[in-house]
Write a protein that holds these residues in place. Structure first.
Motif, PDB file in Angstrom:
ATOM      1  N   ARG A  74      41.773  43.568  43.148  1.00  0.00           N
ATOM      2  CA  ARG A  74      43.041  43.110  42.573  1.00  0.00           C
ATOM      3  C   ARG A  74      42.986  42.868  41.061  1.00  0.00           C
ATOM      4  NH1 ARG A  74      44.545  43.005  47.466  1.00  0.00           N
ATOM      5  NH2 ARG A  74      46.187  41.634  48.249  1.00  0.00           N
ATOM      6  N   VAL A  75      41.863  42.365  40.570  1.00  0.00           N
ATOM      7  CA  VAL A  75      41.786  42.034  39.143  1.00  0.00           C
ATOM      8  C   VAL A  75      42.021  43.256  38.259  1.00  0.00           C
ATOM      9  CG1 VAL A  75      39.248  42.273  39.069  1.00  0.00           C
ATOM     10  CG2 VAL A  75      40.413  40.861  37.354  1.00  0.00           C
ATOM     11  N   PHE A  76      41.603  44.423  38.721  1.00  0.00           N
ATOM     12  CA  PHE A  76      41.788  45.640  37.916  1.00  0.00           C
ATOM     13  C   PHE A  76      43.256  46.029  37.805  1.00  0.00           C
ATOM     14  CE2 PHE A  76      37.463  47.091  39.776  1.00  0.00           C
ATOM     15  CZ  PHE A  76      36.766  46.393  38.802  1.00  0.00           C
ATOM     16  N   TYR A 131      46.158  43.865  38.852  1.00  0.00           N
ATOM     17  CA  TYR A 131      47.190  42.850  38.676  1.00  0.00           C
ATOM     18  C   TYR A 131      46.774  41.681  37.794  1.00  0.00           C
ATOM     19  CZ  TYR A 131      49.004  45.747  42.387  1.00  0.00           C
ATOM     20  OH  TYR A 131      49.422  46.835  43.106  1.00  0.00           O
ATOM     21  N   GLY A 132      45.622  41.796  37.155  1.00  0.00           N
ATOM     22  CA  GLY A 132      45.238  40.776  36.181  1.00  0.00           C
ATOM     23  C   GLY A 132      45.180  39.372  36.741  1.00  0.00           C
ATOM     24  N   GLN A 133      44.885  39.254  38.020  1.00  0.00           N
ATOM     25  CA  GLN A 133      44.806  37.904  38.606  1.00  0.00           C
ATOM     26  C   GLN A 133      43.438  37.319  38.254  1.00  0.00           C
ATOM     27  OE1 GLN A 133      45.135  37.577  42.880  1.00  0.00           O
ATOM     28  NE2 GLN A 133      45.845  35.459  42.771  1.00  0.00           N
ATOM     29  N   PHE A 188      40.128  32.239  32.671  1.00  0.00           N
ATOM     30  CA  PHE A 188      38.800  31.925  32.147  1.00  0.00           C
ATOM     31  C   PHE A 188      38.824  30.640  31.344  1.00  0.00           C
ATOM     32  CE2 PHE A 188      39.095  32.918  27.602  1.00  0.00           C
ATOM     33  CZ  PHE A 188      40.252  33.683  27.536  1.00  0.00           C
ATOM     34  N   LEU A 229      48.124  31.113  38.396  1.00  0.00           N
ATOM     35  CA  LEU A 229      47.841  32.500  38.781  1.00  0.00           C
ATOM     36  C   LEU A 229      47.618  32.631  40.289  1.00  0.00           C
ATOM     37  CD1 LEU A 229      47.522  35.061  36.787  1.00  0.00           C
ATOM     38  CD2 LEU A 229      47.750  32.809  35.717  1.00  0.00           C
ATOM     39  N   ALA A 230      47.959  31.585  41.041  1.00  0.00           N
ATOM     40  CA  ALA A 230      47.843  31.617  42.511  1.00  0.00           C
ATOM     41  C   ALA A 230      46.401  31.845  42.970  1.00  0.00           C
ATOM     42  CB  ALA A 230      48.788  32.661  43.112  1.00  0.00           C
ATOM     43  N   PHE A 258      34.737  31.969  34.526  1.00  0.00           N
ATOM     44  CA  PHE A 258      35.940  32.749  34.832  1.00  0.00           C
ATOM     45  C   PHE A 258      36.072  32.959  36.333  1.00  0.00           C
ATOM     46  CE2 PHE A 258      34.151  37.147  35.374  1.00  0.00           C
ATOM     47  CZ  PHE A 258      32.867  36.942  34.897  1.00  0.00           C
ATOM     48  N   MET A 294      38.139  35.585  39.174  1.00  0.00           N
ATOM     49  CA  MET A 294      38.932  36.807  39.283  1.00  0.00           C
ATOM     50  C   MET A 294      39.105  37.199  40.744  1.00  0.00           C
ATOM     51  SD  MET A 294      36.155  39.537  37.927  1.00  0.00           S
ATOM     52  CE  MET A 294      34.469  39.558  38.532  1.00  0.00           C
ATOM     53  N   GLU A 335      39.363  40.879  45.942  1.00  0.00           N
ATOM     54  CA  GLU A 335      39.710  41.531  47.205  1.00  0.00           C
ATOM     55  C   GLU A 335      40.129  42.980  46.986  1.00  0.00           C
ATOM     56  OE1 GLU A 335      42.422  40.805  51.233  1.00  0.00           O
ATOM     57  OE2 GLU A 335      43.022  39.885  49.358  1.00  0.00           O
ATOM     58  N   MET A 375      32.640  32.781  38.323  1.00  0.00           N
ATOM     59  CA  MET A 375      31.367  33.026  37.666  1.00  0.00           C
ATOM     60  C   MET A 375      31.233  32.189  36.403  1.00  0.00           C
ATOM     61  SD  MET A 375      30.771  37.128  38.011  1.00  0.00           S
ATOM     62  CE  MET A 375      29.009  36.861  37.761  1.00  0.00           C
ATOM     63  N   ALA A 399      43.955  35.974  31.886  1.00  0.00           N
ATOM     64  CA  ALA A 399      43.390  37.163  31.247  1.00  0.00           C
ATOM     65  C   ALA A 399      44.455  37.975  30.505  1.00  0.00           C
ATOM     66  CB  ALA A 399      42.691  38.020  32.301  1.00  0.00           C
TER      67      ALA A 399
END
Lengths: 355, 355
Positions: A64-66, A68-70, A73, A105-106, A143, A145, A148, A162, A198
């Motif tokens: 998802r981070v790639f 939707y930027g969820q 940090f 950011l849920a 951070f 992220m 999933e 992390m 992010a």
């Protein structure tokens, strides 16, 4: 509260990379220490936190981070004093803020005991990377992220928290001049500007590149609705000294509640410097610059501490600030750093020793 | 233009996962095909594009995308007709838009020949994954992300452009009711709302969760300055039918220029449906709902095609739309899908055959 020391899974690196590092020629955020902290969220809870050798992550392309930027940090620093004691500066503020950012950011809240136990254990394991000397520090990047797999545009069910650490000298080299934004915006009312999300940062790169072509290093963002009021810079809150008065914008849902910013305000009040937290209009600063009342501008932030701003631009005009003897920027930087490096009294209880 | 066929590095998967997939019970965006397209940017240029077995990526924890959301994406679909021919719908629009999004996020432009050669080769290799039958499709997700290691808040020097594909049935199951946003915002003037920037989506999850708790599936965003004008929903542009007139908001730097949206406008004009592209106020829709003039609302987007909206909520009041016989939503959905599936004349040249 559980005893975390036994819960933390520690995998030590076989060898250290520290001998390969030239601590006198560090580029900010490029070199990382021997270990990293990692904690996965799945099936509704945070799993056993791990400290392990710093290294690459294996991620599905649909994480998802790639897409939707969820992700959020923090930025912190560890300092080493002359007696080899390790210090953090107001770390509770960063811990509270990352969870505040996560909420927006849920992302699930991260447990306080995991954060502090993980961070302090990591710092002790990599303590050789914290160099002594005023200005040297270990930059700490917590951070979270969404990891999933799956490109459904909805909150993830799996996350990775992390902490990675990078030895740092001063953040800024060279002189900083800023452009007051006339067209581009950083944040909307009701948006995520107050969070260290992010996406807030990637969105600034293009306008900042354009400003750089005009000879500025950063942008001071103005409100998106009118562009009449000054808000914050890319990685700094911004202060203006008009006469002997210090002025800065209030935090809001658009403006980050900076730890250095609030420390400056407290120090100013403590030293009887008149400080006003209120909206600052572009027009007020232009008028003050023209009349000579604008004595200083500076940014505040964890990476930079205090960064003097030498001039600004607006609508094609450039303004240079006067050189000043009794600089507030210098005063706040020295005062803050002396507290951070355990060289001055810690009147407000801001230092936190890592033992 | 170089002959790309010879430039593309193709690594075929040893076996296919397709037999493990239940195509009648697909969750959107969960299952991916056997191959993926990958092209890295470094040293100032895009490297040799590769098609290889779908699998995990190895990423440094300091990769810019994790920290600064420097990432954009697209959504497309491939369709298979009864003669096993493969079709794309207006793919040039997606190609142009991903580069427009990239520009705003300071990501280097991707070459057109790489995009089309890579995409079409990938679709031919994984063509068994495109199921025949009206409503079945292969969802295509091109995306670009900053992969360079290092947490300096500045544009990366290294990127990865990827295309991954996931077999899809209809995007929405169940009924959709929307909440008109009163407080939260999606985009600022001068921001990145018009781009398919990763961070635009993660920022919507929390407000959408709150709306879900009130019984709505999506939010229709309003302008950040006044919350008086309706903009777009999470993954859809939005249309309103007032009497027999169709109304939708103009695109702007806040609103995504949807491919389905612009196709609906063209089809409406072609079928002599009165369509107005102009600001739509919340008050106008409330008034029309109360007077009975609001006949329909629907969303448009690649994943959903056309999604009827059954009702909306604003300031604690809920409004249900009437059931309608001659539904515009149904008309546009059928008309668009027949073009997409090569079952109707392609008057506007929107279909693109993958040969």
């Amino acid at each position: 509260m559980k005893n975390l020391t036994s819960m933390l899974d520690i995998q030590k690196a076989d060898t250290s990379k520290i001998d390969q590092v030239d601590f006198n020629n560090l580029v900010f955020g490029q070199v990382f220490t021997d270990h990293m902290f990692e904690c996965d969220y799945k099936n509704g809870s945070w799993q056993t936190p791990v400290i392990k050798p710093y290294g690459n992550l294996s991620m599905p392309p649909s994480a998802r981070v790639f897409h939707y930027g969820q992700a959020v940090f923090e930025g912190m620093k560890a300092y080493k004093d002359q007696d080899d004691q390790i210090w953090l500066f107001r770390p509770e503020e960063n811990f509270n803020r990352i969870n505040k950012s996560s909420e927006r950011l849920a992302i699930p809240e991260f447990p306080k005991e995991y954060f502090f136990e993980g961070l302090e254990t990591l710092l002790k394991m990599d303590s050789a990377w914290i160099q002594k000397g005023f200005g040297n520090s270990l930059y700490i990047r917590p951070f979270v992220m969404a990891t999933e797999a799956g490109v459904s545009a909805s909150p993830a069910g799996e996350y990775k928290f992390m902490i990675i650490c990078s030895p740092a000298q001063a953040y800024y080299s060279g002189e900083v001049r800023v452009k007051f934004s006339e067209k581009f915006s950083r944040a909307a009312d009701g948006g995520v500007g107050y969070a260290k999300a992010a996406g807030n940062y990637g969105a600034q790169f293009y306008p900042t590149n354009l400003a750089k072509e005009e000879g500025f290093q950063q942008i001071v963002w103005t409100d998106a609705s009118t562009h009449e009021y000054l808000e914050e810079a890319g990685t700094m809150n911004v202060f203006f000294r008009i006469g002997d008065k210090l002025v800065t914008a209030p935090t809001s849902d658009r403006i980050l509640d900076g730890v250095t910013r609030k420390s400056v305000i407290t120090l100013a009040e403590d030293h009887h410097i008149d400080v006003e937290v209120r909206r600052v209009s572009v027009q007020e600063i232009l008028d003050a610059a023209k009349s000579g009342e604008l004595k200083e501008m500076f940014g505040s932030g964890t990476a930079t501490v205090i960064n003097p701003i030498l001039g600004f631009g607006f609508k094609g005009e450039k303004y240079e600030l006067p050189k000043i003897e009794d600089s507030y920027a210098k005063f706040f930087k020295d005062t803050l750093m002396k507290i951070q490096y355990n060289e001055a009294e810690d009147k407000f209880g801001w230092r936190h020793q890592v033992k």
